[in-house]
Design an enzyme around this catalytic site. Structure first.
Site, mmCIF file in Angstrom:
data_model
loop_
_atom_site.group_PDB
_atom_site.id
_atom_site.type_symbol
_atom_site.label_atom_id
_atom_site.label_comp_id
_atom_site.label_asym_id
_atom_site.label_seq_id
_atom_site.Cartn_x
_atom_site.Cartn_y
_atom_site.Cartn_z
ATOM 1 N N GLU A 4 10.207 -23.258 -4.531
ATOM 2 C CA GLU A 4 9.957 -21.981 -3.835
ATOM 3 C C GLU A 4 10.140 -20.774 -4.757
ATOM 4 O O GLU A 4 9.818 -19.656 -4.380
ATOM 5 C CB GLU A 4 10.847 -21.874 -2.587
ATOM 6 C CG GLU A 4 12.297 -21.496 -2.808
ATOM 7 C CD GLU A 4 13.165 -22.619 -3.379
ATOM 8 O OE1 GLU A 4 12.652 -23.731 -3.618
ATOM 9 O OE2 GLU A 4 14.354 -22.372 -3.607
ATOM 10 N N CYS B 58 17.551 -28.999 -3.638
ATOM 11 C CA CYS B 58 18.742 -28.776 -4.469
ATOM 12 C C CYS B 58 20.028 -29.020 -3.671
ATOM 13 O O CYS B 58 20.320 -30.155 -3.340
ATOM 14 C CB CYS B 58 18.669 -27.397 -5.101
ATOM 15 S SG CYS B 58 19.659 -27.306 -6.593
ATOM 16 N N HIS C 200 13.898 -26.136 -7.382
ATOM 17 C CA HIS C 200 13.398 -25.055 -6.527
ATOM 18 C C HIS C 200 11.907 -24.878 -6.804
ATOM 19 O O HIS C 200 11.539 -24.314 -7.819
ATOM 20 C CB HIS C 200 14.126 -23.751 -6.843
ATOM 21 C CG HIS C 200 15.592 -23.808 -6.560
ATOM 22 N ND1 HIS C 200 16.142 -23.303 -5.407
ATOM 23 C CD2 HIS C 200 16.616 -24.321 -7.269
ATOM 24 C CE1 HIS C 200 17.443 -23.492 -5.424
ATOM 25 N NE2 HIS C 200 17.760 -24.105 -6.531
HETATM 26 N N1 GLN Z 1 25.001 -27.314 -7.666
HETATM 27 C C1 GLN Z 1 24.781 -26.795 -6.368
HETATM 28 C C2 GLN Z 1 25.504 -27.601 -5.310
HETATM 29 O O1 GLN Z 1 25.602 -28.787 -5.382
HETATM 30 C C3 GLN Z 1 23.308 -26.782 -6.045
HETATM 31 C C4 GLN Z 1 22.646 -25.711 -6.816
HETATM 32 C C5 GLN Z 1 21.383 -25.222 -6.193
HETATM 33 O O2 GLN Z 1 21.144 -25.413 -5.012
HETATM 34 N N2 GLN Z 1 20.588 -24.537 -6.979
HETATM 35 O O3 GLN Z 1 25.954 -27.031 -4.364
#
Ligand code: GLN
Length: 193
Positions: A178, A85, A176
């Site tokens: 995890e 992410c 995610h």
């Molecule tokens: N939108 C977030 C970012 O770019 C990422 C969100 C997440 O890690 N769940 O920082």
């Protein structure tokens, strides 16, 4: 090293979903999970997870903790890095959000918050060729990979948007894993380390 040797896996502990990764690592045999906050700790680990969170905050903290070049060096040595992410955003080499200083470990252009506010969070199942079918994936304000270079293997898609990819020792996913109880993606990463 024999294939039975244990591996020490670090979770970058600056901001975001750190505990969840440590918990998942603890479900896998022969893995020693540790947190990483300082550059010198990188020499103790065989692989590094850059967790989800806020990519702006994590990128600032990477600089403040003197980790920017050491993480790039770690990647150049061929050690495994898994960005999830916000971690995916950080591994990329281009994004429209200039406030994030990316590590440029992988030849991908990232659309940060690509799935938009309306469907900010959702859960789905993915078929990921090298890993298996029906892998649960939790998306939280997730990015996607808008463009990928030739050395990048794209591994999973949602609505034609790439949400998981790898380039040699670097693995990234938009979501995610995890936060589920399915550790197949984590085991795949550990084999790279
Ligand atoms: N939108 C977030 C970012 O770019 C990422 C969100 C997440 O890690 N769940 O920082």
């Amino acid at each position: 090293m024999s294939s039975k040797a244990s591996k020490t896996i670090g979770v970058l502990n600056l901001q975001g979903a750190v505990t969840e990764h440590l918990n998942m690592l603890a479900t896998i045999d022969l893995v020693i999970p540790i947190t990483v906050k300082k550059p010198e700790q990188l020499s103790q680990v065989d692989g590094l997870i850059i967790p989800g969170g806020e990519s702006t905050a994590i990128s600032r903290l990477i600089r403040q903790n003197g980790l920017f070049e050491p993480i790039q060096e770690f990647a150049k040595q061929g050690k495994g890095i898994f960005g999830t992410c916000a971690g995916l955003v950080l591994c990329g080499n281009e994004t429209s959000h200039s406030e994030v200083e990316q590590l440029g470990l992988m030849d991908i252009v990232v659309e940060r918050n690509g799935f938009g506010r309306q469907i900010a969070s959702f859960e789905t199942m993915l078929d990921i060729a090298p890993i298996g079918q029906q892998v649960p994936a939790v998306f939280i304000r997730a990015p996607y990979i808008a463009r990928a270079g030739k050395q990048v293997t794209q591994l999973a898609f949602i609505d034609n948007h790439c949400v998981m990819a790898e380039q040699d020792n670097i693995l990234v996913c938009s979501f995610h894993a995890e936060l589920t109880t399915d550790n197949r993606i984590m085991r795949y990463f550990i084999e790279k380390c």
